[in-house]
Design an enzyme around this catalytic site. Structure first.
Site, PDB file in Angstrom:
ATOM      1  N   HIS A  37       0.829  -1.115  -0.108  1.00  0.00           N
ATOM      2  CA  HIS A  37       0.037  -0.154  -0.063  1.00  0.00           C
ATOM      3  C   HIS A  37       0.902   1.295   0.006  1.00  0.00           C
ATOM      4  O   HIS A  37       2.032   1.196   0.704  1.00  0.00           O
ATOM      5  CB  HIS A  37      -0.931  -0.060   1.189  1.00  0.00           C
ATOM      6  CG  HIS A  37      -2.082   1.014   1.040  1.00  0.00           C
ATOM      7  ND1 HIS A  37      -2.017   2.358   1.330  1.00  0.00           N
ATOM      8  CD2 HIS A  37      -3.388   0.604   0.676  1.00  0.00           C
ATOM      9  CE1 HIS A  37      -3.226   2.938   1.000  1.00  0.00           C
ATOM     10  NE2 HIS A  37      -4.027   2.056   0.622  1.00  0.00           N
ATOM     11  N   ASP A  71      -7.980  -5.174  -0.384  1.00  0.00           N
ATOM     12  CA  ASP A  71      -8.533  -6.152  -1.550  1.00  0.00           C
ATOM     13  C   ASP A  71      -8.077  -7.594  -1.247  1.00  0.00           C
ATOM     14  O   ASP A  71      -8.419  -8.306  -1.903  1.00  0.00           O
ATOM     15  CB  ASP A  71      -7.751  -5.420  -2.721  1.00  0.00           C
ATOM     16  CG  ASP A  71      -8.539  -4.248  -3.127  1.00  0.00           C
ATOM     17  OD1 ASP A  71      -9.572  -4.092  -2.968  1.00  0.00           O
ATOM     18  OD2 ASP A  71      -7.859  -3.277  -3.680  1.00  0.00           O
TER      19      ASP A  71
HETATM   20  N1  CMC Z   1       4.483  -7.777  -4.895  1.00  0.00           N
HETATM   21  C1  CMC Z   1       5.446  -7.672  -4.860  1.00  0.00           C
HETATM   22  N2  CMC Z   1       6.231  -6.723  -4.960  1.00  0.00           N
HETATM   23  C2  CMC Z   1       5.680  -5.426  -4.279  1.00  0.00           C
HETATM   24  C3  CMC Z   1       4.474  -5.508  -4.402  1.00  0.00           C
HETATM   25  C4  CMC Z   1       3.563  -6.625  -4.511  1.00  0.00           C
HETATM   26  N3  CMC Z   1       2.292  -6.330  -4.322  1.00  0.00           N
HETATM   27  N4  CMC Z   1       3.920  -4.149  -4.038  1.00  0.00           N
HETATM   28  C5  CMC Z   1       5.212  -3.437  -4.118  1.00  0.00           C
HETATM   29  N5  CMC Z   1       6.218  -4.197  -4.351  1.00  0.00           N
HETATM   30  C6  CMC Z   1       7.457  -3.900  -4.309  1.00  0.00           C
HETATM   31  C7  CMC Z   1       8.109  -3.000  -5.577  1.00  0.00           C
HETATM   32  O1  CMC Z   1       8.352  -3.912  -6.709  1.00  0.00           O
HETATM   33  C8  CMC Z   1       9.036  -2.076  -5.038  1.00  0.00           C
HETATM   34  O2  CMC Z   1      10.293  -3.056  -4.729  1.00  0.00           O
HETATM   35  P1  CMC Z   1      11.598  -2.157  -5.116  1.00  0.00           P
HETATM   36  O3  CMC Z   1      11.731  -1.350  -4.098  1.00  0.00           O
HETATM   37  O4  CMC Z   1      12.626  -3.348  -5.033  1.00  0.00           O
HETATM   38  O5  CMC Z   1      11.662  -1.912  -6.390  1.00  0.00           O
HETATM   39  C9  CMC Z   1       8.552  -1.942  -3.489  1.00  0.00           C
HETATM   40  O6  CMC Z   1       7.670  -2.805  -3.222  1.00  0.00           O
HETATM   41  C10 CMC Z   1       7.846  -0.517  -3.613  1.00  0.00           C
HETATM   42  O7  CMC Z   1       6.576  -0.502  -4.343  1.00  0.00           O
HETATM   43  P2  CMC Z   1       6.225   0.703  -5.054  1.00  0.00           P
HETATM   44  O8  CMC Z   1       5.278  -0.035  -6.588  1.00  0.00           O
HETATM   45  O9  CMC Z   1       7.044   1.683  -5.423  1.00  0.00           O
HETATM   46  O10 CMC Z   1       5.201   1.247  -4.090  1.00  0.00           O
HETATM   47  P3  CMC Z   1       3.791   2.303  -4.332  1.00  0.00           P
HETATM   48  O11 CMC Z   1       3.472   2.859  -3.396  1.00  0.00           O
HETATM   49  O12 CMC Z   1       4.044   2.948  -5.623  1.00  0.00           O
HETATM   50  O13 CMC Z   1       2.777   0.993  -4.839  1.00  0.00           O
HETATM   51  C11 CMC Z   1       0.715  -0.214  -4.739  1.00  0.00           C
HETATM   52  C12 CMC Z   1       1.734   0.750  -4.023  1.00  0.00           C
HETATM   53  C13 CMC Z   1      -0.589  -0.797  -3.786  1.00  0.00           C
HETATM   54  C14 CMC Z   1       0.247   0.087  -5.880  1.00  0.00           C
HETATM   55  C15 CMC Z   1       1.615  -1.505  -4.765  1.00  0.00           C
HETATM   56  O14 CMC Z   1       1.924  -2.000  -3.501  1.00  0.00           O
HETATM   57  C16 CMC Z   1       1.107  -2.708  -5.751  1.00  0.00           C
HETATM   58  O15 CMC Z   1       0.904  -2.835  -6.647  1.00  0.00           O
HETATM   59  N6  CMC Z   1       0.437  -3.460  -5.038  1.00  0.00           N
HETATM   60  C17 CMC Z   1      -0.414  -4.743  -5.710  1.00  0.00           C
HETATM   61  C18 CMC Z   1      -1.942  -4.003  -6.033  1.00  0.00           C
HETATM   62  C19 CMC Z   1      -2.852  -3.755  -4.918  1.00  0.00           C
HETATM   63  O16 CMC Z   1      -3.024  -4.818  -4.153  1.00  0.00           O
HETATM   64  N7  CMC Z   1      -3.230  -2.718  -4.944  1.00  0.00           N
HETATM   65  C20 CMC Z   1      -4.509  -2.341  -3.922  1.00  0.00           C
HETATM   66  C21 CMC Z   1      -4.240  -1.281  -3.176  1.00  0.00           C
HETATM   67  S1  CMC Z   1      -5.058  -0.878  -1.723  1.00  0.00           S
HETATM   68  C22 CMC Z   1      -6.815  -0.603  -2.291  1.00  0.00           C
HETATM   69  C23 CMC Z   1      -6.876   0.736  -2.557  1.00  0.00           C
HETATM   70  O17 CMC Z   1      -6.957   1.676  -2.081  1.00  0.00           O
HETATM   71  O18 CMC Z   1      -6.717   1.012  -3.951  1.00  0.00           O
END
Ligand code: CMC
Length: 428
Positions: A311, A368
């Site tokens: 998140h 989710d």
């Molecule tokens: N599985 C594997 N690795 C992950 C995941 C995941 N679900 N989420 C983040 N990471 C890793 C990412 O690869 C990165 O690694 P590194 O630092 O080595 O490059 C690190 O964790 C930070 O991730 P980020 O993508 O930079 O973080 P963000 O804040 O931009 O993204 C997120 C947040 C929710 C989009 C992301 O965690 C994700 O894609 N999660 C899966 C989709 C999901 O469940 N979304 C629902 C969010 S909650 C409901 C809502 O309110 O929308």
């Protein structure tokens, strides 16, 4: 304590005002940076940018706290009713009995949609995704509910107009959601039972089958009520920020919420609930080897991510996920369902909690992760999961749209750092 912060740039000193929130959050007010130092800030994804002051929802991602208007999400999910929460989010206080009855009656009086809208729905191809249909139909509502230009100078007139728009939207969206669901199931489209409560009515509109007595199921209603409350607001997330930015151009409530529905659709946001169930089913069909998928999630050359994990703001745990996990157990037990995907989900969570890749990055189950298991138990098809999220989020979108308009916030218009070609001449 100083309420100024100093920046020195190219030998010039600049003092920023520090804005403090009611929960002691601190923010630098950078609005004068450009006029004083010819500088802008850059923060792709707005990871550390506050876009507004808001009194609706407080979230502490480090401590896993979520409160609507000061009330904890745990308290509301346990004790409140979704319509009470909607009123609370929009108007700032829980409704009195009298206010509640009036709110529900006003909603019920508007619980009708034009028959031409039914024709629009029937013309969508059967394969169309329910989120696309919901967004289009919400936008189409504008054609049947003409827009009044709000002045905000005459705030009392506008308050009444806003109230009418709000009850109309809260009345019509459940009908659209139920219709989208029924069309997928090949059931005739119907209207609700306006003697029933708000959530009871939504449930009946969705699940009532012709020529069969409809028996209200308390487990289903309680689960729906809880899920809707847990999804009702989440401060400046992608879809809510979209609603605020669209509304800031003075676009109507319906147009702004339609844009919010589109923003919610993506699998990094609300669309994750559908993606989680697809992932869990894929793991099950592949023999249930959770370790294989954990490795894929950690492999940077593999696009697979553990859906429902991570998140932007929660760096400890998502309090909504905790409540939903318990609810998933209860609902499956009460409905007598033994679903192996719940075990797969729990194994994934357990492995992630003990894996440095996930713990170092502070990736925990989000709202989710377990919600789809409940929706599935309620016999809601997975393409409808994000629509259910949208149904719950409507009060939050309304509350933010209203707050933004009442505060007379300026039009949303970020800046950029241009990195394209410098001036060149068109050769004839
Ligand atoms: N599985 C594997 N690795 C992950 C995941 C995941 N679900 N989420 C983040 N990471 C890793 C990412 O690869 C990165 O690694 P590194 O630092 O080595 O490059 C690190 O964790 C930070 O991730 P980020 O993508 O930079 O973080 P963000 O804040 O931009 O993204 C997120 C947040 C929710 C989009 C992301 O965690 C994700 O894609 N999660 C899966 C989709 C999901 O469940 N979304 C629902 C969010 S909650 C409901 C809502 O309110 O929308």
């Amino acid at each position: 304590m100083s309420d100024k912060a100093k920046l020195i740039f190219e030998g010039k000193e600049h003092l920023f005002d520090v804005v403090r929130g009611s929960e002691s959050e601190k923010a630098l007010d950078v609005s004068s940076l450009r006029s004083d130092l010819d500088l802008i800030t850059i923060d792709p994804g707005f990871k550390n940018t506050g876009s507004c002051k808001s009194a609706i929802t407080f979230l502490d991602g480090e401590k896993g706290i979520l409160r609507y208007r000061g009330y904890s999400i745990e308290d509301l999910a346990k004790n409140a009713d979704f319509l009470q929460v909607a009123f609370l989010l929009i108007y700032g206080e829980l409704p009195t009995n009298e206010e509640y009855v009036k709110f529900l009656n006003d909603i019920n009086e508007n619980a009708i949609v034009d028959e031409d809208l039914r024709k629009i729905l029937e013309n969508f191809p059967k394969s169309a995704h329910p989120m696309g249909i919901l967004s289009s139909l919400t936008s189409a509502l504008i054609a049947f509910n003409p827009e009044k230009k709000m002045s905000l100078k005459n705030i009392e007139d506008d308050r009444e107009y806003m109230y009418n728009s709000i009850v109309k939207l809260l009345a019509k969206i459940p009908i659209l959601v139920a219709w989208v669901h029924r069309r997928r199931k090949g059931l005739p489209l119907n209207y609700g039972d306006y003697n029933a409560g708000y959530v009871e009515n939504i449930t009946k509109m969705m699940f009532q089958v012709p020529n069969q007595d409809y028996v209200e199921n308390k487990t289903v209603i309680n689960a729906m009520n809880k899920l809707l409350i847990l999804h009702a607001d989440h401060e400046q997330n992608c879809s809510t920020s979209t609603v605020r930015i669209v509304g800031s151009s003075e676009a109507s409530l319906f147009a702004s919420v339609s844009a919010g529905i589109s923003a919610l659709w993506g699998r990094l946001h609300g669309g994750a609930n559908q993606a989680v169930l697809e992932m869990l089913e894929a793991i099950k069909n592949d023999g249930g080897d959770t370790k294989k998928y954990m490795s894929k999630a950690k492999d940077k050359s593999d696009p697979f991510r553990l859906m429902g994990f991570g998140h932007r703001v929660y760096k400890n745990f998502d309090p909504r996920a905790k409540i939903i996990k318990v609810a998933a157990h209860e609902v499956l037990k009460d409905l007598g369902i033994d679903d192996p995907i719940l075990d797969i989900a729990k194994s994934l969570e357990q492995e992630a909690l003990n894996d440095p890749y996930f713990t170092q990055r502070k990736l925990y189950p989000n709202v989710d992760f377990y919600s789809g298991i409940i929706y599935k138990a309620l016999k809601i098809p997975k393409e409808m999961f994000t629509v259910m999220f949208a149904l719950g989020r409507v009060p939050g979108w309304i509350a933010h749209w209203r707050e933004m308009r009442m505060n007379n916030d300026p039009i949303g218009r970020p800046r950029q750092v241009y990195v394209g070609s410098t001036h060149r001449t068109f050769k004839t």
